[in-house]
Design a protein around this motif. Structure first.
Motif, mmCIF file in Angstrom:
data_model
loop_
_atom_site.group_PDB
_atom_site.id
_atom_site.type_symbol
_atom_site.label_atom_id
_atom_site.label_comp_id
_atom_site.label_asym_id
_atom_site.label_seq_id
_atom_site.Cartn_x
_atom_site.Cartn_y
_atom_site.Cartn_z
ATOM 1 N N LEU A 23 14.049 -9.879 12.247
ATOM 2 C CA LEU A 23 15.345 -9.185 12.254
ATOM 3 C C LEU A 23 15.866 -8.940 13.670
ATOM 4 C CD1 LEU A 23 14.816 -6.564 9.384
ATOM 5 C CD2 LEU A 23 16.247 -8.615 9.318
ATOM 6 N N GLY A 24 14.963 -8.815 14.635
ATOM 7 C CA GLY A 24 15.406 -8.655 16.018
ATOM 8 C C GLY A 24 14.978 -7.348 16.648
ATOM 9 N N PRO A 25 15.105 -7.234 17.985
ATOM 10 C CA PRO A 25 14.602 -6.073 18.724
ATOM 11 C C PRO A 25 15.122 -4.728 18.243
ATOM 12 C CG PRO A 25 15.170 -7.845 20.218
ATOM 13 C CD PRO A 25 15.652 -8.271 18.876
ATOM 14 N N ASP A 26 16.367 -4.661 17.755
ATOM 15 C CA ASP A 26 16.911 -3.384 17.301
ATOM 16 C C ASP A 26 16.127 -2.801 16.124
ATOM 17 O OD1 ASP A 26 18.846 -3.485 19.220
ATOM 18 O OD2 ASP A 26 20.457 -4.126 17.868
ATOM 19 N N TYR A 27 15.331 -3.611 15.486
ATOM 20 C CA TYR A 27 14.573 -3.168 14.312
ATOM 21 C C TYR A 27 13.117 -2.844 14.635
ATOM 22 C CZ TYR A 27 18.545 -4.615 11.504
ATOM 23 O OH TYR A 27 19.806 -4.715 10.961
ATOM 24 N N HIS A 28 12.663 -3.167 15.828
ATOM 25 C CA HIS A 28 11.246 -3.023 16.125
ATOM 26 C C HIS A 28 10.775 -1.575 16.019
ATOM 27 C CE1 HIS A 28 10.890 -7.065 18.522
ATOM 28 N NE2 HIS A 28 11.400 -7.214 17.316
ATOM 29 N N VAL A 29 11.452 -0.654 16.702
ATOM 30 C CA VAL A 29 10.992 0.731 16.716
ATOM 31 C C VAL A 29 11.171 1.403 15.350
ATOM 32 C CG1 VAL A 29 11.309 3.010 17.755
ATOM 33 C CG2 VAL A 29 11.284 0.968 19.204
ATOM 34 N N PRO A 30 12.336 1.310 14.697
ATOM 35 C CA PRO A 30 12.430 1.904 13.359
ATOM 36 C C PRO A 30 11.409 1.338 12.386
ATOM 37 C CG PRO A 30 14.620 1.432 14.203
ATOM 38 C CD PRO A 30 13.651 0.793 15.152
ATOM 39 N N ALA A 31 11.186 0.025 12.432
ATOM 40 C CA ALA A 31 10.177 -0.570 11.550
ATOM 41 C C ALA A 31 8.791 -0.034 11.874
ATOM 42 C CB ALA A 31 10.188 -2.090 11.685
ATOM 43 N N GLY A 32 8.496 0.113 13.167
ATOM 44 C CA GLY A 32 7.199 0.619 13.581
ATOM 45 C C GLY A 32 6.981 2.077 13.299
ATOM 46 N N ASP B 237 22.136 5.506 11.122
ATOM 47 C CA ASP B 237 21.935 4.158 11.631
ATOM 48 C C ASP B 237 20.458 3.788 11.659
ATOM 49 O OD1 ASP B 237 21.425 5.963 13.695
ATOM 50 O OD2 ASP B 237 22.061 4.562 15.261
ATOM 51 N N TRP B 238 19.624 4.760 11.965
ATOM 52 C CA TRP B 238 18.167 4.549 11.935
ATOM 53 C C TRP B 238 17.712 4.252 10.513
ATOM 54 C CZ3 TRP B 238 14.272 5.215 15.824
ATOM 55 C CH2 TRP B 238 12.951 5.262 15.351
ATOM 56 N N GLN B 239 18.164 5.084 9.564
ATOM 57 C CA GLN B 239 17.771 4.884 8.174
ATOM 58 C C GLN B 239 18.244 3.544 7.647
ATOM 59 O OE1 GLN B 239 15.726 7.141 6.339
ATOM 60 N NE2 GLN B 239 15.595 5.228 5.191
ATOM 61 N N ALA B 240 19.421 3.119 8.074
ATOM 62 C CA ALA B 240 19.942 1.829 7.618
ATOM 63 C C ALA B 240 19.036 0.690 8.080
ATOM 64 C CB ALA B 240 21.363 1.627 8.139
ATOM 65 N N ARG B 241 18.507 0.786 9.288
ATOM 66 C CA ARG B 241 17.610 -0.266 9.772
ATOM 67 C C ARG B 241 16.271 -0.233 9.036
ATOM 68 N NH1 ARG B 241 18.034 0.731 16.092
ATOM 69 N NH2 ARG B 241 18.945 2.686 15.380
ATOM 70 N N VAL B 242 15.770 0.973 8.765
ATOM 71 C CA VAL B 242 14.534 1.079 7.984
ATOM 72 C C VAL B 242 14.741 0.498 6.592
ATOM 73 C CG1 VAL B 242 12.895 2.688 6.924
ATOM 74 C CG2 VAL B 242 13.667 3.062 9.281
ATOM 75 N N ASP B 243 15.881 0.818 5.981
ATOM 76 C CA ASP B 243 16.175 0.301 4.637
ATOM 77 C C ASP B 243 16.241 -1.228 4.634
ATOM 78 O OD1 ASP B 243 16.264 2.881 3.683
ATOM 79 O OD2 ASP B 243 18.460 3.005 3.671
ATOM 80 N N VAL C 46 14.642 -3.249 6.644
ATOM 81 C CA VAL C 46 13.255 -3.708 6.736
ATOM 82 C C VAL C 46 12.583 -3.619 5.376
ATOM 83 C CG1 VAL C 46 10.981 -3.199 7.723
ATOM 84 C CG2 VAL C 46 13.017 -3.158 9.185
ATOM 85 N N ASP C 47 12.760 -2.482 4.682
ATOM 86 C CA ASP C 47 12.158 -2.312 3.359
ATOM 87 C C ASP C 47 12.674 -3.352 2.374
ATOM 88 O OD1 ASP C 47 10.640 -0.200 4.234
ATOM 89 O OD2 ASP C 47 11.918 1.357 3.357
ATOM 90 N N ASP C 48 13.970 -3.600 2.415
ATOM 91 C CA ASP C 48 14.549 -4.592 1.495
ATOM 92 C C ASP C 48 13.943 -5.971 1.733
ATOM 93 O OD1 ASP C 48 16.157 -2.632 0.412
ATOM 94 O OD2 ASP C 48 17.959 -3.215 1.516
ATOM 95 N N GLU C 49 13.754 -6.308 2.986
ATOM 96 C CA GLU C 49 13.191 -7.619 3.298
ATOM 97 C C GLU C 49 11.712 -7.691 2.905
ATOM 98 O OE1 GLU C 49 13.262 -11.588 4.540
ATOM 99 O OE2 GLU C 49 14.846 -10.157 3.989
ATOM 100 N N LEU C 50 10.994 -6.577 3.076
ATOM 101 C CA LEU C 50 9.604 -6.540 2.634
ATOM 102 C C LEU C 50 9.503 -6.745 1.122
ATOM 103 C CD1 LEU C 50 8.259 -3.612 4.840
ATOM 104 C CD2 LEU C 50 7.398 -5.959 4.862
ATOM 105 N N VAL C 51 10.399 -6.103 0.397
ATOM 106 C CA VAL C 51 10.413 -6.272 -1.061
ATOM 107 C C VAL C 51 10.730 -7.714 -1.416
ATOM 108 C CG1 VAL C 51 11.612 -5.646 -3.187
ATOM 109 C CG2 VAL C 51 10.968 -3.871 -1.554
ATOM 110 N N ARG C 52 11.714 -8.296 -0.733
ATOM 111 C CA ARG C 52 12.099 -9.675 -1.035
ATOM 112 C C ARG C 52 10.930 -10.631 -0.821
ATOM 113 N NH1 ARG C 52 13.789 -14.362 1.009
ATOM 114 N NH2 ARG C 52 13.473 -13.724 3.190
ATOM 115 N N ARG C 53 10.188 -10.404 0.265
ATOM 116 C CA ARG C 53 9.114 -11.337 0.608
ATOM 117 C C ARG C 53 7.814 -11.043 -0.143
ATOM 118 N NH1 ARG C 53 9.418 -12.229 7.225
ATOM 119 N NH2 ARG C 53 11.703 -12.426 7.378
ATOM 120 N N HIS C 54 7.534 -9.748 -0.387
ATOM 121 C CA HIS C 54 6.191 -9.384 -0.846
ATOM 122 C C HIS C 54 6.182 -8.436 -2.045
ATOM 123 C CE1 HIS C 54 4.783 -11.209 2.885
ATOM 124 N NE2 HIS C 54 5.593 -10.419 3.570
#
Length: 255
Positions: free
Chosen positions: A19-28, A197-203, A205-213
């Motif tokens: 997703l890119g650097p803007d997502y690294h910290v919220p995902a982490g 904006d933080w929650q939107a990035r976490v969401d 990430v979660d959506d993509e995790l669900v899609r993949r796994h």
């Protein structure tokens, strides 16, 4: 527990990278990394540029990266799960060691400050974890703790697998036994909400995790444990507390 802190950790790092650097910290920071709690701890611990900050039970390393964005500290990560260690290195590149919170692979008084976020309740040996943090942090012992506390002791059937929540009385006893005192504290319920904006990035990430796994047993196990934790918090059977700790003698001496 390995489903959440090992397998899903590696998946999370993969998604954040894509997703890119803007997502690294919220995902982490998924899970225990509320920005308001981190801001509170950064201020209470008085983190300064160039100081070492131990993230004990670091997971993917998002909270340490968040701290470094606000104060140019030097993060050191300790995490028991090999997959989470690999994920942290791939996302942030900080020095990362595999080890347990109750037996930290660090020398005495080798760290300027430390925090331990949402980890204590995943360990049986609460006093040992706190004593290890006290051992490795230089005086006056600047230690941050995000801990989930059960007002009344819960049965094994009522708590997520692998969790051992302290009660208020047992937490006080463990802090005293470890030679630590509470310098300041706040309830997580009293902190500001997560920014949109933080929650939107976490969401995302979660959506993509669900899609993949989403059909993988590791993901469903992790989600079931998270849902159970959410139910306990909503019902008041578990509460979140953020604590700023010091060595007991340092607090008595006014340092």
């Amino acid at each position: 527990m390995s489903a959440e802190f090992d397998t899903v950790a590696e998946w999370t790092a993969e998604v954040a990278t894509d997703l890119g650097p803007d997502y690294h910290v919220p995902a982490g920071c998924r899970g225990s990394g509320n920005p308001a709690a981190l801001d509170w701890l950064i201020e209470q611990l008085g983190l300064r540029a160039g100081e070492t900050l131990l993230d004990c039970g670091a997971g993917v390393g998002g909270p340490a990266a968040y701290a470094r964005e606000r104060r140019p500290v030097r993060p050191v990560l300790v995490e028991p799960e090999a997959g989470a260690c690999r994920a942290a290195v791939s996302l942030f590149g900080y020095p990362t060691m595999q080890g347990s919170a109750d037996a930290l692979p660090l020398a005495d008084e080798s760290i300027d400050a430390a925090w331990c976020l949402g980890v204590l309740c995943t360990m049986r040996a609460h006093t040992a974890v706190l004593a290890e943090l006290r051992r490795v942090v230089r005086a006056p012992g600047r230690i941050g703790l995000l801990v989930f506390v059960a007002p009344v002791q819960l049965s094994a059937a009522d708590r997520p697998e692998g969790n051992h929540f302290p009660t208020p009385a047992s937490l006080r006893g463990s802090l005293t036994a470890a030679g630590l005192a509470v310098d300041a504290r706040v309830q997580t319920s009293d902190l500001p909400a997560i920014p949109d904006d933080w929650q939107a990035r976490v969401d995302k990430v979660d959506d993509e995790l669900v899609r993949r796994h989403g059909r993988d047993p590791a993901w469903t196990t992790s989600e079931r444990q998270s849902a159970q934790m959410g139910e306990l918090l909503a019902a008041g059977r578990v509460t979140g507390e953020v604590l700023s700790l010091r060595r007991a003698e340092a607090q008595r001496g006014g340092k």
